[in-house]
Design an enzyme around this catalytic site. Sequence first.
Site, PDB file in Angstrom:
ATOM      1  N   GLU A 100      38.367  42.957  41.118  1.00 26.03           N
ATOM      2  CA  GLU A 100      39.323  41.886  41.345  1.00 26.03           C
ATOM      3  C   GLU A 100      39.842  41.959  42.769  1.00 26.03           C
ATOM      4  O   GLU A 100      39.614  42.935  43.456  1.00 26.03           O
ATOM      5  CB  GLU A 100      40.483  41.971  40.349  1.00 26.03           C
ATOM      6  CG  GLU A 100      41.149  43.318  40.315  1.00 26.03           C
ATOM      7  CD  GLU A 100      42.086  43.441  39.120  1.00 26.03           C
ATOM      8  OE1 GLU A 100      42.803  42.468  38.873  1.00 26.03           O
ATOM      9  OE2 GLU A 100      42.086  44.488  38.470  1.00 26.03           O
ATOM     10  N   GLY A 101      40.572  40.940  43.156  1.00 23.15           N
ATOM     11  CA  GLY A 101      41.190  40.974  44.470  1.00 23.15           C
ATOM     12  C   GLY A 101      40.298  40.354  45.532  1.00 23.15           C
ATOM     13  O   GLY A 101      40.768  39.568  46.314  1.00 23.15           O
ATOM     14  N   SER A 102      39.022  40.698  45.527  1.00 23.27           N
ATOM     15  CA  SER A 102      38.155  40.114  46.552  1.00 23.27           C
ATOM     16  C   SER A 102      37.893  38.655  46.207  1.00 23.27           C
ATOM     17  O   SER A 102      38.376  38.126  45.220  1.00 23.27           O
ATOM     18  CB  SER A 102      36.856  40.889  46.660  1.00 23.27           C
ATOM     19  OG  SER A 102      36.198  40.879  45.420  1.00 23.27           O
ATOM     20  N   TYR A 103      37.070  38.013  46.990  1.00 23.25           N
ATOM     21  CA  TYR A 103      36.999  36.569  46.874  1.00 23.25           C
ATOM     22  C   TYR A 103      36.222  36.090  45.643  1.00 23.25           C
ATOM     23  O   TYR A 103      36.578  35.118  45.010  1.00 23.25           O
ATOM     24  CB  TYR A 103      36.480  35.994  48.198  1.00 23.25           C
ATOM     25  CG  TYR A 103      35.277  35.122  48.126  1.00 23.25           C
ATOM     26  CD1 TYR A 103      35.431  33.745  47.986  1.00 23.25           C
ATOM     27  CD2 TYR A 103      34.011  35.657  48.232  1.00 23.25           C
ATOM     28  CE1 TYR A 103      34.323  32.941  47.942  1.00 23.25           C
ATOM     29  CE2 TYR A 103      32.906  34.849  48.191  1.00 23.25           C
ATOM     30  CZ  TYR A 103      33.063  33.488  48.039  1.00 23.25           C
ATOM     31  OH  TYR A 103      31.971  32.699  48.001  1.00 23.25           O
ATOM     32  N   GLY A 104      35.200  36.813  45.240  1.00 20.40           N
ATOM     33  CA  GLY A 104      34.517  36.438  44.012  1.00 20.40           C
ATOM     34  C   GLY A 104      35.076  37.235  42.847  1.00 20.40           C
ATOM     35  O   GLY A 104      35.700  38.268  43.031  1.00 20.40           O
ATOM     36  N   VAL A 106      33.934  39.242  39.404  1.00 25.56           N
ATOM     37  CA  VAL A 106      32.757  39.747  38.712  1.00 25.56           C
ATOM     38  C   VAL A 106      33.171  40.331  37.363  1.00 25.56           C
ATOM     39  O   VAL A 106      34.101  41.135  37.278  1.00 25.56           O
ATOM     40  CB  VAL A 106      32.032  40.819  39.559  1.00 25.56           C
ATOM     41  CG1 VAL A 106      30.758  41.260  38.866  1.00 25.56           C
ATOM     42  CG2 VAL A 106      31.711  40.279  40.945  1.00 25.56           C
ATOM     43  N   ASP A 216      25.712  41.076  55.361  1.00 26.58           N
ATOM     44  CA  ASP A 216      26.916  41.797  54.927  1.00 26.58           C
ATOM     45  C   ASP A 216      26.541  43.112  54.244  1.00 26.58           C
ATOM     46  O   ASP A 216      27.055  43.433  53.164  1.00 26.58           O
ATOM     47  CB  ASP A 216      27.771  40.926  54.003  1.00 26.58           C
ATOM     48  CG  ASP A 216      29.216  41.453  53.881  1.00 26.58           C
ATOM     49  OD1 ASP A 216      29.624  42.294  54.717  1.00 26.58           O
ATOM     50  OD2 ASP A 216      29.926  41.026  52.955  1.00 26.58           O
TER      51      ASP A 216
END
Lengths: 427, 281
Positions: A100-104, A106, A216
Site C-alpha cells: 500500500e501507499g505507493s501509486y498502484g 497490489v 525503473d
Amino acid sequence: MSTELNSQGSSTPSRKRSKWDEDDDTGDLSAPTQIHLPKKRPKHKTSRPHSERKSSSPSPSPPPPPRYNHSVYVPPRTRHPAIQSSRSVYCYERLNQIEEGSYGVVFRARDKQTGDIVALKKLKLDEEKNGFPITALREVYALMSCRHENVVGIREVVVGDTLTQVFVVMDFIEHDLKTLLTNMPSPFLQSEVKTLMLQLLSAVHHCHSNWILHRDLKTSNLLMNNRGTIKVADFGLARRYGDPVGVGGMTQLVVTLWYRAPEILLGAKTYSTAIDMWSVGCIFAELLLNEPLFQAKGELELLSMIFKLLGPPTKNSWPDYFILPNAKTITLPSPQPPAIRPKFPHLSMAGIDLMMSLLTYDPEQRMTAEEALQHPYFTESPLPKHPDLFGSFPSAAAGEKRRKAFDSPSAPVRAADYKLLTEYDIP
Amino acid sequence: MPALPPLASLAQLENSPSTDDGLPAVLEEDLRAYGCKLIHQAGILLTQKQVAVAAAQILFQRFWYVSSMKHFGVGDIGMGALFLASKLEECPIRMRDLINVYDVLLQRAAHTIGPKADTPFKYHPMSYFGTAFYDLKESLVVAEMQILKRLGFNVHVVLPYGTLINYLQVLGLIKQENACTKAWGYLNDAFQTPVYALYQIPTIVCAAILLTIRHLNISLPSEAPNCWWELFDACWEDMWNVCGYIMRLYRERPEAEQKRVLGLVSKKDVRRWLEDNVPDK
Ligand SMILES: Nc1ncnc2c1ncn2[C@@H]1O[C@H](COP(=O)(O)OP(=O)(O)O)[C@@H](O)[C@H]1O
Ligand SMILES: [Mg+2]
C-alpha cells in the site's frame, strides 16, 4: 487467456479446405479474376471444431494431405493464442493487500476456478483526458510481449464493474528483493549474487531484444520466489523504443533517483537501453553491500556521490558529457581515481571489472546485457549457485511475517509528476 | 522468441458474433473491409505512420471475432482502433483531430448515398462545444476501452513488411522493383481482409509473393520436394486461402452492393437493417 491455445487439431481454418482440396493446386492463377472465390458454407450448429471438419469433407473423404513440419521459427497456427475477452475480476477471491501507499495497489488473490494464488495489480486509470492512459497501456504491453522465465508472468487482464477498473493478474511471487535484503541477517554469498545477476541480466536482455526499456529497475521491483528465481516486475514506466532510437521528447522523469543513470541526471534528450544497464550496476552493488549503493536525497547529491565513487568524468571516459544540457551548471571536482576497489574489498578482479563496465559514464561504452552475460565473473570460482539450493524465507507479501522495508524513494511518476508523464507530447 | 500474436480459433472463424445476430456473412465481410478503408483514409488525412494504421486494421479485424456489429459500429470501432494503435506504436494522435477526420469521411459517405448525391460535397464542420462533438468523444473513449476489453488487452500485432523484404531477398527478387511493389501492394490490400487475424505472417507474405509471381510470370521452384514456400514454413492450402481472401477484394460488384455499406456505419444503422431484412428468429 493468452496462455491457452486454440483447441482445434488442424493448423488450418478448415472452412474452405474441402473446397481447395478439390482444386488443382497448380491451377492457373495468372489472371487474378480467375481465382475461385472462397465459398461460404452454410453454418453448422455444432460448435465442436473436430466434428465440424469431418462434416465439411466431401465423401469419400480424401486422405489428409501430409502436414508440413514447422520449424521453431514459425509455430503452427494452433500454437497462437485465440482471441479472448477479459474476464471479470470476480473470478478471483481477494485475500490480502500486498503493498500500500505507493501509486498502484497490489492484492493477493485466489483464482476461484483453479485455486491458484495470484497477484492482482489495479491500474491507475481515473482522471484521464486522453482515453486509456498510454502509461498503463505500455505496462500491459510490455508484460505481454516480454514473457520470460525471469520476468513476472502475466496471466490475464481482468475488468471490474466500471470502465475504470482494470487489473493485471500475475503469478504471485513470495518476495521482493528489497524487503528480502532488508530482513536478511547476512548478505547474499558471491555464488548467490552470481545466480541472481545472471537471471536479472537474462531478463533485461530479453526485454531489450523485444524493444522494451524497463526504465525503473530497482530491488523493490525485483521479485523472488522460494526457489531462488528472480522475476523482474513493475513495467509501469516501460516503453517501446526503436525506430527512431531515442525518440525526441522522451520524458526525462524516469527511473527512481538512486538507480538513475548519469545521462538522465545531466538532461540528455535521448536515451536507450544503457539506462537500464546503469540500474543493473546499482543493483549488483546493492546485492553485495546489502544496502543501496547511492542513497542520495537529491540529484546533485547523487551526482557528487557518483563522482566520488567513479572519479569525475573526463573527455576520455565520457566525450559527450560536456555537451549535455546540465553540464554547464555543474562544477566537476578535481580529478581523482575511482574508489570502487575499497568499497568492495571481497570482490574479485573480474567482479570489479563487471561493476565498472556497468557503471560506465558514457552510455555508448556502457556494457550491454548480452555482453554482461558473457562476462568472466560468472565462470570463475565460486560458480553461480543452483537456484534450488537457495534457502527459503518467510514471505512478507503472503502476510507470513509482515515487516515493512525501509522506504526508498519511488520513481517520479508516482508523485506529483504523474501528470507530466501521462500527458504525452503531441507534435 | 517474441510472444505470438493472437489468431482467431477455428470456432471463432466458423461463427462470428455478427452472423449469429443474423447479419449475412457477405455483408459482414463488406463492412469489415469498409471499416478498414475508413481507418486507412483517416490515417492518410492525419498523416499518421503506416505502422499505426496497419496495427489499427489488425485490431479492428480481431474485434469482430468477439463482438457483433449489432452492438458496435464499424465507424466507432475503427476510430477507437486507430486511436489505440497510435498509442501502441508511440505516435499518439489528438482526439479532436481524429474525431474531425472521421466526421469528414462519414459526412462524405452520407452525401454519396443521400438525396443530393449529384451535387458537390460540402463539409459542414461541427462545433467543439456542441453535443455532436461531445458524443463522438464519448464514443471514441468507449470504443477504445471496448477493444481493449474484448481483446483481453492482448494488443500485440506483428506487421509483414520486414518479413517481405527478407523473403524477397532470399528468393533473389529484391532487385526486381515491380515484384517488390506488387507484393507490397498485395500485403497492403490484405489489410482490408481478416487474414492478419487468421494466419501467421509468413503465410500471408508467401501468399502475396505467390500472387506476385503468378501475375508477373516469374517462375520459382514449385515441385515437391523443392517448393519455395516451404523454405518459409508456409503450407500451400493456407497460402491459397489467403490468396482467395485477397482476390475477393478485386471482384466486380454491382454498384448497389458497393454502396450498401455506406449506410451501415453505426450500430443503429445495422439494427435497422436487421429489423427490415431479417425475420425474427
Ligand atoms: N506478482 C507479484 N507477486 C507478489 N508481489 C507483488 C507482485 N507484483 C507486485 N508485488 C508487490 O507489490 C509491490 C508494488 O508492485 P509494483 O508492480 O512495483 O507497483 P508500483 O507501480 O506501485 O511500484 C512490489 O514491490 C511487490 O512487493
Ligand atoms: Mg514498484
